[in-house]
Design a protein around this motif. Structure first.
Motif, mmCIF file in Angstrom:
data_model
loop_
_atom_site.group_PDB
_atom_site.id
_atom_site.type_symbol
_atom_site.label_atom_id
_atom_site.label_comp_id
_atom_site.label_asym_id
_atom_site.label_seq_id
_atom_site.Cartn_x
_atom_site.Cartn_y
_atom_site.Cartn_z
ATOM 1 N N ASP A 133 -2.542 -4.938 -0.233
ATOM 2 C CA ASP A 133 -1.796 -5.525 0.897
ATOM 3 C C ASP A 133 -2.471 -5.184 2.219
ATOM 4 O O ASP A 133 -2.709 -6.048 3.061
ATOM 5 N N GLU A 134 -2.759 -3.885 2.404
ATOM 6 C CA GLU A 134 -3.257 -3.441 3.713
ATOM 7 C C GLU A 134 -4.662 -3.967 3.986
ATOM 8 O O GLU A 134 -5.008 -4.254 5.134
ATOM 9 N N ILE A 135 -5.462 -4.119 2.946
ATOM 10 C CA ILE A 135 -6.789 -4.725 3.151
ATOM 11 C C ILE A 135 -6.618 -6.173 3.587
ATOM 12 O O ILE A 135 -7.284 -6.656 4.507
ATOM 13 N N PHE A 196 7.564 5.304 9.312
ATOM 14 C CA PHE A 196 6.877 4.382 10.224
ATOM 15 C C PHE A 196 7.121 2.914 9.856
ATOM 16 O O PHE A 196 7.462 2.101 10.706
ATOM 17 N N GLU A 197 6.980 2.570 8.589
ATOM 18 C CA GLU A 197 7.144 1.158 8.214
ATOM 19 C C GLU A 197 8.618 0.752 8.209
ATOM 20 O O GLU A 197 8.998 -0.234 8.832
ATOM 21 N N THR A 198 9.451 1.501 7.492
ATOM 22 C CA THR A 198 10.865 1.119 7.424
ATOM 23 C C THR A 198 11.533 1.274 8.780
ATOM 24 O O THR A 198 12.316 0.440 9.211
ATOM 25 N N ASP A 230 4.851 -8.258 2.441
ATOM 26 C CA ASP A 230 4.159 -7.188 1.697
ATOM 27 C C ASP A 230 4.732 -5.830 2.079
ATOM 28 O O ASP A 230 4.944 -4.963 1.229
ATOM 29 N N GLU A 231 4.942 -5.652 3.384
ATOM 30 C CA GLU A 231 5.419 -4.353 3.869
ATOM 31 C C GLU A 231 6.781 -4.026 3.255
ATOM 32 O O GLU A 231 7.048 -2.891 2.884
ATOM 33 N N ALA A 232 7.642 -5.044 3.200
ATOM 34 C CA ALA A 232 8.977 -4.812 2.653
ATOM 35 C C ALA A 232 8.882 -4.290 1.219
ATOM 36 O O ALA A 232 9.666 -3.440 0.810
ATOM 37 N N ARG A 233 7.894 -4.782 0.474
ATOM 38 C CA ARG A 233 7.720 -4.308 -0.914
ATOM 39 C C ARG A 233 7.141 -2.899 -0.950
ATOM 40 O O ARG A 233 7.742 -1.980 -1.510
ATOM 41 N N HIS A 234 5.952 -2.704 -0.306
ATOM 42 C CA HIS A 234 5.321 -1.384 -0.523
ATOM 43 C C HIS A 234 6.005 -0.260 0.268
ATOM 44 O O HIS A 234 5.806 0.909 -0.052
ATOM 45 N N ALA A 235 6.828 -0.629 1.265
ATOM 46 C CA ALA A 235 7.581 0.411 1.973
ATOM 47 C C ALA A 235 8.584 1.104 1.043
ATOM 48 O O ALA A 235 9.082 2.183 1.352
HETATM 49 MN MN MN Z 1 2.133 -1.029 5.123
#
Ligand code: MN
Ligand code: MN
Length: 502
Positions: A133-135, A196-198, A230-235
């Motif tokens: 995701d981050e890449i 940080f993300e959530t 993506d963030e919602a998933r990997h967070a």
């Molecule tokens: Mn992230």
């Protein structure tokens, strides 16, 4: 051949652990890289997250998102939207590209740390997706910023920012290093996905995307939204990690959350606050930065802390008080040091904008009006040279933002002062008590000199404005200037500034 049902193979696929016979577990998961602390190793077997995605599913979804983002980008390119974008919005976009592109890559490093050193196989699997995701996010930022470079070289800072010693880059790079790139897997999960993300990026990127849409930058809005799913998933890696750590070491969990929250809040007050309260064209502002944080962060995030048995941070009152002042002190400081920024700061203090600021922040005129009026007076008298600083800003040894950027002039409740301490015969200065305490407890930043300390130590190739600009990677074309070339001052030439009239 008959295929197994997903339910029959999924857990084996995602959560299979080895029993090591040739090496010790500690050699595979060293404490400094895994960070299990005093949690019994078997407890990590209960680590679970709700998304439960497989690789083929992941690839199919990501492919859709990618083609969607790039299709919108090329449609927008044909429409020639760039020429119609407001200069204030372009500045918001440049801050985003400069601060975020390298941070997405560092988040990829944090995900890799977990993909290799996290203490459960399900977690390591999840982190592999997080790393991919981050890449992808890094690549999206790089490509989207690159499109505009031929018309405005400041967009090159999407690629360049973290390869320079620019003031803003040094501050954000330090914070992101400490959340993402340096710590062990457990600390990464609590600092990056959980806090940080959530807490910060997932909510504020929604506001950023809506500001982009309102400004007509559909392509940017779409890029941000593509990443946020993506963030919602990997967070989700944060929740099971903190649940387990809370059982065995609640004190450590609380400390990790608290210090990350503070550093993120400091960073956001300038990176998001100035965009929302100063750069966004007034007709498109839906909420002030303070209203936005009160609704999403103060209430929702505090609820989440409660859910996991965490307390509000020890500095909660300082943070809440700061919602009235930090952003304005930062926006004023950024505009004043505009030559050192890789965007064109909008002053955002026309009469109409000041009225909006006072509606949202009743003490704004008292706290910041007089300083702006002095600037306006100089500009109206044709003395632009008086509106540039003669010295470097005095920087906090912890967050590396200017001392005074956590304060407000003319307000005894938030005095403009430093919070010093002496360690091993050396003086250190901080913008606030929490920055001082975080620095002292961890001493992670002990050897991290501020730009000013580097200039004083003779490491910056001189102490003239030109030398420091060169040290920060700012050539003449990159240096910032007023977004509207002072056109907003005209209305003050007829009628004197607000505080003078009063
Ligand atoms: Mn992230
Ligand atoms: Mn990301």
């Amino acid at each position: 051949m008959a295929r197994l049902k997903r339910d029959d193979w999924y857990d084996t696929y995602r959560d299979t652990e080895w029993t090591f016979s040739y090496v010790d577990r500690d050699a595979v998961f060293p404490e400094e890289l895994s960070g299990g602390g005093n949690v019994p190793p078997d407890d990590w077997k209960h680590w679970d997250e709700p998304f439960k995605v497989t690789y083929p599913e992941y690839v199919a979804t990501q492919r859709e998102k990618e083609s969607g983002a790039y299709a919108v980008k090329s449609a927008m390119k044909r429409s020639g939207v760039f020429a119609r974008l407001d200069e204030g919005w372009k500045s918001a976009a440049k801050i985003h590209f400069g601060v975020t592109t390298g941070a997405e890559f560092m988040a990829g490093v944090g995900e890799l740390r977990m993909a290799r050193f996290a203490l459960s196989p399900a977690w390591r699997d999840m982190a592999v997706f997080g790393m991919l995701d981050e890449i992808r996010h890094t690549q999206l930022d790089l490509v989207f910023a690159h499109e505009f470079i031929d018309r405005d070289s400041q967009f090159d800072w999407g690629q360049k920012a973290y390869h320079t010693n620019n003031l803003v880059s040094v501050a954000s790079r330090g914070a992101f290093d400490s959340f993402m790139a340096n710590p062990g897997a457990v600390d990464v999960a609590i600092q990056l996905p959980f806090t940080f993300e959530t807490g910060f990026t997932n909510i504020s990127f929604v506001a950023l995307a809506s500001n982009a849409l309102a400004s007509g930058d559909v392509s940017f809005a779409n890029m941000i939204s593509s990443g946020q799913t993506d963030e919602a998933r990997h967070a989700q890696q944060g929740h099971p990690t903190i649940e387990i750590l809370m059982k065995h070491d609640p004190k450590r969990a609380q400390w990790l959350v608290d210090k990350t929250f503070w550093m993120a809040a400091r960073l956001f007050s300038f990176a998001m606050g100035s965009q929302m309260d100063y750069y966004a064209p007034i007709a498109q502002r839906k909420q002030s930065y303070k209203e936005f944080l009160e609704e999403w962060l103060v209430s929702q995030y505090a609820k989440q802390l409660d859910e996991f048995g965490l307390k509000k941070p020890w500095f909660w009152q300082e943070f809440v008080d700061g919602l009235d002042t930090w952003t304005h002190a930062c926006a004023l400081g950024i505009w004043y040091y505009r030559r050192a920024t890789y965007w064109r700061p909008q002053a955002g203090v026309s009469r109409r904008e000041r009225k909006w600021l006072v509606e949202k922040y009743p003490k704004w005129e008292q706290q910041f009006g007089p300083t702006w009026d002095l600037i306006i007076e100089n500009l109206a008298n044709g003395e632009e040279h008086k509106t540039h600083p003669q010295t470097l800003p005095w920087l906090c040894n912890c967050c590396q933002l200017p001392i005074g950027s956590a304060a407000a002039p003319n307000d005894p409740r938030s005095p403009v002062r430093s919070y010093p301490l002496t360690h091993a015969g050396q003086s250190y200065h901080f913008c606030s008590k929490p920055c001082r305490q975080i620095w002292w407890e961890d001493k992670d930043m002990l050897n991290q000199k501020t730009i000013v300390e580097r200039v004083i130590a003779g490491e910056a190739g001189g102490d003239s404005v030109e030398a420091v600009m060169a040290f920060m990677g700012m050539d003449a074309a990159d240096q910032g200037s007023d977004a509207y070339n002072y056109a907003w001052v005209d209305e003050y030439r007829q009628v004197p500034p607000v505080s003078k009239a009063a």
